[in-house]
Design a protein around this motif. Structure first.
Motif, PDB file in Angstrom:
ATOM      1  N   GLU A 247      60.525  53.954  40.000  1.00 60.82           N
ATOM      2  CA  GLU A 247      61.824  53.736  40.657  1.00 60.82           C
ATOM      3  C   GLU A 247      62.323  52.297  40.614  1.00 60.82           C
ATOM      4  O   GLU A 247      63.488  52.054  40.896  1.00 60.82           O
ATOM      5  CB  GLU A 247      61.758  54.194  42.118  1.00 60.82           C
ATOM      6  N   ASN A 248      61.423  51.362  40.259  1.00 57.31           N
ATOM      7  CA  ASN A 248      61.885  49.978  40.159  1.00 57.31           C
ATOM      8  C   ASN A 248      62.166  49.577  38.715  1.00 57.31           C
ATOM      9  O   ASN A 248      62.365  48.402  38.411  1.00 57.31           O
ATOM     10  CB  ASN A 248      60.864  49.026  40.788  1.00 57.31           C
ATOM     11  N   LEU A 249      62.180  50.562  37.806  1.00 57.11           N
ATOM     12  CA  LEU A 249      62.519  50.263  36.416  1.00 57.11           C
ATOM     13  C   LEU A 249      63.969  49.803  36.326  1.00 57.11           C
ATOM     14  O   LEU A 249      64.783  50.086  37.201  1.00 57.11           O
ATOM     15  CB  LEU A 249      62.329  51.519  35.552  1.00 57.11           C
ATOM     16  N   LYS A 250      64.272  49.105  35.230  1.00 52.97           N
ATOM     17  CA  LYS A 250      65.644  48.640  35.030  1.00 52.97           C
ATOM     18  C   LYS A 250      66.511  49.818  34.610  1.00 52.97           C
ATOM     19  O   LYS A 250      66.221  50.493  33.624  1.00 52.97           O
ATOM     20  CB  LYS A 250      65.676  47.545  33.968  1.00 52.97           C
TER      21      LYS A 250
ATOM     22  N   ARG B 226      65.304  45.150  45.433  1.00 50.60           N
ATOM     23  CA  ARG B 226      63.995  45.663  45.829  1.00 50.60           C
ATOM     24  C   ARG B 226      62.887  45.166  44.912  1.00 50.60           C
ATOM     25  O   ARG B 226      63.101  44.930  43.731  1.00 50.60           O
ATOM     26  CB  ARG B 226      64.016  47.190  45.874  1.00 50.60           C
ATOM     27  N   SER B 228      58.243  45.281  44.583  1.00 49.64           N
ATOM     28  CA  SER B 228      57.013  45.896  45.080  1.00 49.64           C
ATOM     29  C   SER B 228      56.135  44.831  45.702  1.00 49.64           C
ATOM     30  O   SER B 228      55.798  43.838  45.059  1.00 49.64           O
ATOM     31  CB  SER B 228      56.255  46.583  43.946  1.00 49.64           C
ATOM     32  N   VAL B 233      57.817  49.366  48.546  1.00 48.97           N
ATOM     33  CA  VAL B 233      59.116  48.832  48.153  1.00 48.97           C
ATOM     34  C   VAL B 233      59.689  48.018  49.313  1.00 48.97           C
ATOM     35  O   VAL B 233      59.752  48.486  50.440  1.00 48.97           O
ATOM     36  CB  VAL B 233      60.081  49.967  47.771  1.00 48.97           C
ATOM     37  N   GLU B 252      56.759  42.945  37.522  1.00 51.44           N
ATOM     38  CA  GLU B 252      57.920  43.810  37.741  1.00 51.44           C
ATOM     39  C   GLU B 252      59.144  42.970  38.122  1.00 51.44           C
ATOM     40  O   GLU B 252      60.248  43.190  37.610  1.00 51.44           O
ATOM     41  CB  GLU B 252      57.609  44.812  38.859  1.00 51.44           C
ATOM     42  N   GLU B 255      60.685  41.370  35.081  1.00 56.53           N
ATOM     43  CA  GLU B 255      61.469  42.313  34.280  1.00 56.53           C
ATOM     44  C   GLU B 255      62.808  42.589  34.956  1.00 56.53           C
ATOM     45  O   GLU B 255      63.853  42.603  34.316  1.00 56.53           O
ATOM     46  CB  GLU B 255      60.706  43.631  34.090  1.00 56.53           C
ATOM     47  N   ARG B 256      62.762  42.793  36.258  1.00 54.54           N
ATOM     48  CA  ARG B 256      64.016  43.088  36.970  1.00 54.54           C
ATOM     49  C   ARG B 256      64.978  41.900  36.946  1.00 54.54           C
ATOM     50  O   ARG B 256      66.190  42.078  36.885  1.00 54.54           O
ATOM     51  CB  ARG B 256      63.739  43.507  38.425  1.00 54.54           C
ATOM     52  N   MET B 259      67.299  41.881  34.073  1.00 53.97           N
ATOM     53  CA  MET B 259      68.128  43.079  33.913  1.00 53.97           C
ATOM     54  C   MET B 259      69.511  42.786  33.351  1.00 53.97           C
ATOM     55  O   MET B 259      70.007  43.488  32.490  1.00 53.97           O
ATOM     56  CB  MET B 259      68.254  43.796  35.253  1.00 53.97           C
TER      57      MET B 259
END
Lengths: 460, 283
Positions: A247-250, B226, B228, B233, B252, B255-256, B259
């Motif tokens: 769910e935290n994927l781009k 959000r 982790s 979350v 993570e 990566e976000r 975006m």
């Protein structure tokens, strides 16, 4: 003699294959002649069952009568006695489960198109209205309202008309709450919201944008600043996620984020600084009105869109009209289907969503049949974006900064039927109390609270 | 509208502004952030509060010119106004009871680390500041940091300022030399915070990091921020922006953070190629 047609006068629409590529309003509104014909369908019942179905108790037969008699301004004044936002309600209220559900004409055929007539009257008025209402003489009492969504605006309108000095504190840079960030332009043009808000400010309502109560100023400090009562109308709050892998994927958004980027930040316009990642195939998870809004926005941005919902079409909480519109616009519905994982590529971009098929078992506590997983039914949808539209949980900002304000297990503010909270002088209503519901219920709560606040201040 | 009362360049790619926002200035604390919009079409950009002056009613922000919005912001001058300025948002840094802390700042992250150091110093805590930059030209807030720390370790990638090396080298050396910290507070690029956290985990020293992800409203409504933390979350805007560095999923978060980099980069390069060099330094 009344118009005895069993059907509502048809609402003119943009054709589905045209509108699914633009953000202009879908329903075009009745013409004067269609409105008059439809108004003729009202039997002007003496016992007015429709009024009981309206959360703000608009005198429906009376305003419709004015349409029949061609006095639209008077019809508007009748609406205004009960609602601060008629042009909004005529568009987004679920009339089919409220006023129209109780309409006598609905016993044999379709009910009178009350919502469409309300919209017609409000639009005619707004087209003509060049002058705003005069400010009302102050009664010297100050009330603070937190949040400028439908509940806050409706409470503000009623209090201002009674002479209160109302200040609304809004966290975002534009007033309107969900009417501005949530409901898309094609369902509720922002110019209409702006106009309704301008009408309120003309009455004397002050709106302070960029003001987060609970951070910039606390509820207690509002009292110190001389406000005698506070109405909390902060809305539904934080988006929920499913807690499934990926769910935290781009490319995974909450419906709130996706809709806010589009509606408030105008991500679809070339001159907007707020981007939206282009997507080819979008899955929208959920079956409410917000899910329909998100799906239809994604479609308009050029994506193939699939709505994934774990129960059946019959159980979908969205208004039937919204579901029908979405289907007409080419959105695919995968019902009895539930995501189990979102899949990503090596750069953590969404590349698919694993789902299982469901079947309906015994009814659960909500009375709807509980979906259960069909063994061995797993399959993968090829998508590059996922929008989670599965509800919200209350925002903690006010709750955690207002001592003595009672909330329930979920975090919703507890009030009595009139909006009184556990704190003296503090009232609350709308989604902050009920959890996510509708615009009109929030407005109804705002209205009830306005009356309670008036009574409270006058009795002090 | 929110007036820019003072603007100064801290290095070729980093600017400090003082904005007139009396109510925010009265409330803002170290660790909290504001969101601003430059103009009517502008995006909502979060920036951590760098300092505030409640008497003058002004709030200071420090930003690096990395994209279209920061470039637009940097084009404004003293006397100009920002369209929107909202805050303070997020939770303040928890400093209560801390007696000895290493404050680690990297690049423009020093702008956020500074008010934390200042607050700790003000409450009588022993502050060791460890700051890192790519080179001499990019060093910011040196005097300010020296004034609020008992020890100041300046590091640079090429050795042109202070010692050559990374902030983690300096931190490790201090720990190895017997310095015992109640806590390490690390603020800078994600990659720096990741390695500082990895280092302190070995020594079992509690570490707080400040996250600055993409967000829209800043009040919990959108969920875009959000991340982790310990497998759960969390929303940086209401649960943070500071978190336990040993629990944050930095990979993570990185990566976000990327975006919208392509879109952002395009918007930026369309308008300006001048500052590319500096951008590469800390982008």
């Amino acid at each position: 003699m009344a118009n005895m047609s069993p059907k509502k006068a048809v609402m003119p629409h943009q054709p589905a294959e045209v509108r699914n590529k633009n953000f202009d309003e879908v329903a075009l509104g009745y013409t004067a002649q269609i409105a008059k014909e439809e108004a003729e369908r009202c039997l002007d019942c003496r016992h007015k069952p429709c009024v009981d179905g309206c959360p703000v108790r608009i005198d429906i037969p009376r305003f419709i009568k004015q349409i029949r008699e061609g006095d639209e301004e008077r019809a508007y004044r009748i609406l205004s006695l009960s609602t601060s936002l008629p042009a909004v309600c005529g568009r987004v209220c679920p009339q089919e489960s409220q006023c129209e559900q109780r309409c006598v004409r609905g016993l044999k055929g379709e009910p009178v198109a009350i919502g469409r007539l309300e919209r017609y009257v409000a639009d005619r008025h707004n087209e003509k209205a060049k002058v705003w209402p005069d400010p009302i003489a102050s009664n010297g009492h100050k009330v603070a309202i937190i949040g400028s969504g439908p509940s806050g605006l409706s409470c503000a309108g009623d209090l201002a008309r009674m002479g209160y000095e109302v200040t609304i504190f809004e966290a975002l840079h534009t007033p309107g709450g969900v009417l501005v960030y949530g409901i898309p332009e094609f369902r509720l043009p922002k110019a209409i919201v702006e106009k309704e808000i301008k009408g309120l400010t003309a009455l004397g309502v002050k709106i302070e944008t960029n003001s987060v109560v609970g951070k910039l100023i606390s509820v207690d400090e509002l009292f110190e600043e001389g406000f005698e009562a506070v109405y909390i109308a902060t809305g539904a709050g934080l988006p929920r996620f499913m807690n499934i892998p990926g769910e935290n994927l781009k490319g995974v958004y909450s419906a709130n984020e996706f809709l806010t980027r589009i509606n408030l930040m105008k991500a679809y316009l070339p001159d907007s600084d707020t981007p939206l990642r282009p997507a080819k195939h979008v899955a929208v998870v959920g079956g409410g009105n917000v899910a329909m809004d998100a799906a239809r926005c994604a479609k308009r941005l050029g994506a193939e869109v699939t709505v994934v919902y774990r129960r059946g079409l019959e159980e979908m909480p969205a208004r039937k009209e919204e579901i029908d519109h979405a289907m007409e616009e080419g959105i695919v519905f995968k019902t009895l289907c539930n995501p189990t994982e979102i899949l990503g590529d090596e750069h953590k971009n969404v590349m698919g969503m694993t789902c299982v098929e469901m079947e309906l078992g015994q009814p659960d506590e909500s009375g709807r049949r509980r979906p259960v997983v069909k063994e061995g039914s797993e399959f993968t949808l090829e998508v590059d974006a996922v929008i989670m539209s599965i509800g919200t949980s209350p925002n903690p900002l006010i709750r955690t900064t207002t001592p003595g304000l009672d909330t329930d297990r979920r975090g919703c503010i507890i009030t009595d039927r009139r909006g009184q909270t556990s704190r003296e002088g503090v009232f609350a209503g709308g989604d902050a109390v009920s959890g996510a519901a509708t615009v009109i219920l929030a407005m109804g709560a705002g209205k009830t609270a306005a009356a309670a606040i008036h009574e409270y201040i006058q009795s002090k | 509208m929110f007036k820019i009362v003072k603007k100064e360049s801290l290095n070729p790619t980093v600017t400090r502004m003082w904005i007139e926002a009396p109510r925010v200035a009265k409330k803002a604390q170290a660790g909290q952030f504001i969101i601003l919009r430059v103009d009517e079409q502008g995006e909502r950009m979060p920036l951590t509060v760098a300092d505030c002056d409640p008497t003058a009613g002004t709030v200071s922000v420090i930003f690096q010119i990395v994209g279209a919005t920061t470039q637009k912001l940097n084009a404004l001058n003293e006397g100009d106004c920002l369209q929107d300025f909202v805050g303070p948002l997020g939770r303040a840094t928890e400093t209560e009871g801390l007696k000895k802390v290493a404050v680690v700042g990297g690049g423009v992250g020093c702008a956020i680390a500074y008010p934390v150091a200042k607050k700790l110093y003000g409450q009588g805590c022993e502050v060791h500041a460890i700051v890192g930059f790519r080179n001499r030209d990019l060093v910011i807030l040196e005097e300010a940091f020296r004034a609020v720390s008992h020890r100041y370790e300046l590091m640079s990638d090429d050795g042109s300022a202070g010692k050559k090396g990374l902030v983690t080298d300096a931190l490790k050396a201090l720990i190895e030399s017997g310095e015992q910290y109640d806590e390490v507070i690390a603020i800078g690029p994600l990659i720096m915070m990741k390695f500082v956290s990895a280092l302190t985990k070995e020594y079992g020293i509690k570490t707080i990091v400040s996250m600055n992800p993409v967000m829209i409203d800043g009040t919990g409504m959108c969920g875009g921020c959000r991340l982790s933390v310990g497998g759960e979350v969390k929303f940086a805007c209401v649960d943070g922006p500071e978190f336990d560095g040993h629990l944050v999923d930095f990979d993570e978060a990185m990566e976000r953070a990327a975006m919208y980099r392509d879109t952002e980069r395009h918007a930026y390069e369309d308008t300006c190629n001048l500052l590319k060099k500096g951008d590469e330094a800390h982008g």
